[in-house]
Design an enzyme around this catalytic site. Structure first.
Site, PDB file in Angstrom:
ATOM      1  N   THR A  52       2.796  -1.283   9.026  1.00  0.00           N
ATOM      2  CA  THR A  52       3.225  -2.163  10.121  1.00  0.00           C
ATOM      3  C   THR A  52       3.462  -3.594   9.659  1.00  0.00           C
ATOM      4  OG1 THR A  52       0.920  -2.711  10.546  1.00  0.00           O
ATOM      5  CG2 THR A  52       1.870  -0.894  11.834  1.00  0.00           C
TER       6      THR A  52
ATOM      7  N   ASP B 270       0.869  -1.177   0.000  1.00  0.00           N
ATOM      8  CA  ASP B 270       0.000   0.000   0.000  1.00  0.00           C
ATOM      9  C   ASP B 270       0.908   1.230   0.000  1.00  0.00           C
ATOM     10  OD1 ASP B 270       0.912   0.259   2.606  1.00  0.00           O
ATOM     11  OD2 ASP B 270      -1.062   0.265   3.546  1.00  0.00           O
ATOM     12  N   HIS B 271       0.320   2.412   0.200  1.00  0.00           N
ATOM     13  CA  HIS B 271       1.106   3.654   0.175  1.00  0.00           C
ATOM     14  C   HIS B 271       2.182   3.679   1.257  1.00  0.00           C
ATOM     15  CE1 HIS B 271      -2.284   4.055   2.862  1.00  0.00           C
ATOM     16  NE2 HIS B 271      -1.625   4.986   3.529  1.00  0.00           N
TER      17      HIS B 271
ATOM     18  N   CYS C 155       3.126  -3.176   4.068  1.00  0.00           N
ATOM     19  CA  CYS C 155       2.294  -2.029   4.467  1.00  0.00           C
ATOM     20  C   CYS C 155       3.038  -1.312   5.587  1.00  0.00           C
ATOM     21  CB  CYS C 155       0.882  -2.449   4.860  1.00  0.00           C
ATOM     22  SG  CYS C 155       0.726  -3.445   6.348  1.00  0.00           S
TER      23      CYS C 155
ATOM     24  N   ARG D  56       9.438 -33.137  10.001  1.00  0.00           N
ATOM     25  CA  ARG D  56       8.349 -32.919  10.970  1.00  0.00           C
ATOM     26  C   ARG D  56       7.554 -31.648  10.673  1.00  0.00           C
ATOM     27  NH1 ARG D  56      12.902 -30.804  13.364  1.00  0.00           N
ATOM     28  NH2 ARG D  56      12.661 -28.936  14.666  1.00  0.00           N
ATOM     29  N   HIS D  57       8.182 -30.718   9.965  1.00  0.00           N
ATOM     30  CA  HIS D  57       7.488 -29.464   9.639  1.00  0.00           C
ATOM     31  C   HIS D  57       6.445 -29.655   8.536  1.00  0.00           C
ATOM     32  CE1 HIS D  57      10.313 -27.514  12.237  1.00  0.00           C
ATOM     33  NE2 HIS D  57      11.331 -28.007  11.537  1.00  0.00           N
TER      34      HIS D  57
ATOM     35  N   HIS E 161      10.749 -23.672   8.661  1.00  0.00           N
ATOM     36  CA  HIS E 161       9.720 -24.354   9.459  1.00  0.00           C
ATOM     37  C   HIS E 161       8.318 -24.234   8.870  1.00  0.00           C
ATOM     38  CE1 HIS E 161      12.079 -24.560  13.524  1.00  0.00           C
ATOM     39  NE2 HIS E 161      12.834 -24.857  12.484  1.00  0.00           N
TER      40      HIS E 161
HETATM   41  C1  RB5 Z   1      -1.840   2.814   6.458  1.00  0.00           C
HETATM   42  O1  RB5 Z   1      -1.915   4.037   7.080  1.00  0.00           O
HETATM   43  C2  RB5 Z   1      -1.597   1.702   7.461  1.00  0.00           C
HETATM   44  O2  RB5 Z   1      -2.709   1.576   8.298  1.00  0.00           O
HETATM   45  C3  RB5 Z   1      -1.312   0.393   6.763  1.00  0.00           C
HETATM   46  O3  RB5 Z   1      -0.192   0.548   5.958  1.00  0.00           O
HETATM   47  C4  RB5 Z   1      -0.996  -0.785   7.644  1.00  0.00           C
HETATM   48  O4  RB5 Z   1       0.040  -0.502   8.536  1.00  0.00           O
HETATM   49  C5  RB5 Z   1      -2.137  -1.450   8.257  1.00  0.00           C
HETATM   50  O5  RB5 Z   1      -2.000  -2.462   8.945  1.00  0.00           O
END
Ligand code: RB5
Length: 143
Positions: free
Chosen positions: A66, A7-8, A64, A132-133, A97
């Site tokens: 996070t 995403d952005h 993204c 095993r995995h 794994h």
């Molecule tokens: C975008 O602002 C942010 O929410 C997205 O990139 C992501 O981190 C969501 O989980």
């Protein structure tokens, strides 16, 4: 084939990953997004899942802010094993794994912005250990 999407909030890191792959002479497909303009991460997770359904041996790198939204979205698809990784060790273990087929990165993490090359390299060069995995990965498909 390596397939990339973000995403952005993951756009800048995606561009860095592309430069790194090009330098390593590794071919990739970029499913977008193509700028910092705000978009919705589930759209790009879905694009990747659809591409990987058509292209069975492909591996994804999905980004993204996070990595959490992309993780939630991409793991809704049965053929995907997506791993949100913040360091080289977990990127390697996600292959050994879990036979992860999508590496998910946090584009707004300073740590990831410094270390992404080692994570990408570990993910792309490490083989699934099987044994095993394998049983556990098979169990995932049946959940
Ligand atoms: C975008 O602002 C942010 O929410 C997205 O990139 C992501 O981190 C969501 O989980």
């Amino acid at each position: 084939m390596i397939v990339l999407a973000s995403d952005h909030a993951g756009f800048i890191l995606k561009e860095k990953v592309k430069k790194y792959l090009t330098k390593q002479k590794i071919a990739y497909v970029d499913l977008g997004t193509d700028s910092n303009e705000s978009v919705d991460y589930p759209v790009y997770a879905k694009k990747m899942a659809e591409y990987m359904l058509e292209n069975k041996n492909s591996q994804g790198i999905l980004i993204c802010g996070t990595g959490i939204g992309m993780s939630i979205a991409i793991n809704r698809f049965k053929h995907i094993r997506g791993a949100l990784c913040h360091n080289k060790q977990t990127a390697k273990l996600s292959r050994e794994h879990n036979n992860a087929n999508v590496l998910i990165l946090a584009g707004r993490s300073k740590k990831t912005l410094i270390s992404y090359k080692s994570l990408v390299k570990a993910f792309l060069t490490t083989k699934f250990l099987g044994g095993r995995h394998q049983k556990r990965v098979d169990m995932l498909s049946n959940l």
